[in-house]
Design an enzyme around this catalytic site. Sequence first.
Site, PDB file in Angstrom:
ATOM      1  N   ARG A  91       0.808  -1.222   0.000  1.00 53.19           N
ATOM      2  CA  ARG A  91       0.000   0.000   0.000  1.00 53.19           C
ATOM      3  C   ARG A  91       0.844   1.277   0.000  1.00 53.19           C
ATOM      4  NH1 ARG A  91      -2.951  -4.060   1.998  1.00 53.19           N
ATOM      5  NH2 ARG A  91      -0.899  -4.630   2.726  1.00 53.19           N
ATOM      6  N   THR A  92       1.786   1.358   0.931  1.00 55.79           N
ATOM      7  CA  THR A  92       2.509   2.624   1.125  1.00 55.79           C
ATOM      8  C   THR A  92       3.414   2.923  -0.064  1.00 55.79           C
ATOM      9  OG1 THR A  92       2.480   2.040   3.473  1.00 55.79           O
ATOM     10  CG2 THR A  92       3.813   3.943   2.839  1.00 55.79           C
ATOM     11  N   LYS A 124      26.149  -4.897   0.225  1.00 52.17           N
ATOM     12  CA  LYS A 124      27.623  -4.995   0.169  1.00 52.17           C
ATOM     13  C   LYS A 124      28.248  -4.343   1.387  1.00 52.17           C
ATOM     14  CE  LYS A 124      27.400  -4.347  -4.838  1.00 52.17           C
ATOM     15  NZ  LYS A 124      27.677  -3.342  -5.864  1.00 52.17           N
ATOM     16  N   ARG A 135      11.122   3.982   4.251  1.00 50.47           N
ATOM     17  CA  ARG A 135      10.612   2.991   5.210  1.00 50.47           C
ATOM     18  C   ARG A 135      11.813   2.183   5.675  1.00 50.47           C
ATOM     19  NH1 ARG A 135       5.510  -1.042   4.806  1.00 50.47           N
ATOM     20  NH2 ARG A 135       4.535   0.919   5.381  1.00 50.47           N
ATOM     21  N   HIS A 148       4.251   5.802  11.772  1.00 53.75           N
ATOM     22  CA  HIS A 148       3.875   5.663  10.357  1.00 53.75           C
ATOM     23  C   HIS A 148       2.915   6.831  10.110  1.00 53.75           C
ATOM     24  CE1 HIS A 148       2.875   4.098   6.535  1.00 53.75           C
ATOM     25  NE2 HIS A 148       2.519   2.867   6.838  1.00 53.75           N
TER      26      HIS A 148
HETATM   27  N1   CP Z   1      -0.515  -0.173   5.939  1.00 57.63           N
HETATM   28  C1   CP Z   1       0.694  -0.354   5.387  1.00 57.63           C
HETATM   29  O1   CP Z   1       1.691   0.311   5.740  1.00 57.63           O
HETATM   30  O2   CP Z   1       0.703  -1.300   4.428  1.00 57.63           O
HETATM   31  P1   CP Z   1       1.992  -1.745   3.585  1.00 57.63           P
HETATM   32  O3   CP Z   1       2.933  -2.407   4.543  1.00 57.63           O
HETATM   33  O4   CP Z   1       1.471  -2.666   2.516  1.00 57.63           O
HETATM   34  O5   CP Z   1       2.614  -0.499   3.019  1.00 57.63           O
END
Ligand code: CP
Length: 338
Positions: A75-76, A103, A125, A153
């Site tokens: 999603r993100t 590496k 992320r 998040h």
């Molecule tokens: N909700 C969420 O962060 O989903 P993903 O891990 O698929 O990005």
Amino acid sequence: MTSTTPLIEPGRFPAGRLAFPHAHLTGIGHLERHEILFLLAAAEEWVKLNREGEKRREILAGRTIINAFFENSTRTLLSFEIAGKRLGADVVNMAAATSSLKKGETLLDTAITLSAMRPDAIVIRHGSSGAPQLIAQKVDCPVVNAGDGSHEHPTQGLLDALALREALKRRGDASEDFTGLTVTICGDILHSRVARSNILCLQAMGASVRLCAPPALMPAGIEAMGVEPFYDFDAALDGVDVVMMLRLQTERMAGRFIPSAREYHHLYGLTRSRLANAASHALVMHPGPMNRGVEIDSEVADMIDRSIITQQVEMGVAIRMACLDVLTRERRGVEGWS
Ligand code: CP
């Protein structure tokens, strides 16, 4: 719409840069209530655009966005890529699994390397809490936290707030915030950055937050965040307006935190009969990915009148468009933002 067109009507928020004075978006914890409302209002404009046939605006034309995801995402990652492209930017996804991190290159050297390519924003992320904040100190462009370890998040918290507000609006509640609303978040609170960002965002918008988890998955001292912890799911659901379910983050668990998925579902799974403890109008949310039959039953996840899980995904694109727009306004020379 041009790069100098203000998206928000004047007078509703502080003007220009004061509406959102941050160079980066690393967490909800840094944001004031009016800054959250500003981002939600900006995103509402993009929700409208995303529902049109022609979905592209060129406000980021010629700009480069790097998505650096060191953990898995559907999603993100996709919604940041779509968001950047709908704004006209060149979007590059760094494939962490095949990068020079393998590496032995450090995260900071990787960040300095990315920065040398002169991107206009880096979305990151990472499995370590605090990684985006560290990178933000080393690069010359806005950094957006797309999830760092068990910390935050922020765009998930924002998109959840937008999805909830849109759902309430569809029911005739035109409130801008969540005053008077009670939300229960249930699941693996201990490892959840989504829970943390949602607690901060929901509270900033006036909601009361209950948390529910097995004792081993409830962080010690969580009451300090102003939430009410529960270990009995039926009690936690009693009369609430919103139920947000979280998955078990087994990838962050060293050792066994629950006896079995079956027992977890028995005690903490959201079933149709258990949902009856909540208010009859209660909405169901889940940030995904879902483990159907563990934390939530399919017949609840797919309830068309109660579940807003798909709408959460839709709002994710709009929120990420708003964040990329707002964070790059200064470097784009948008009036009032330099
Ligand atoms: N909700 C969420 O962060 O989903 P993903 O891990 O698929 O990005």
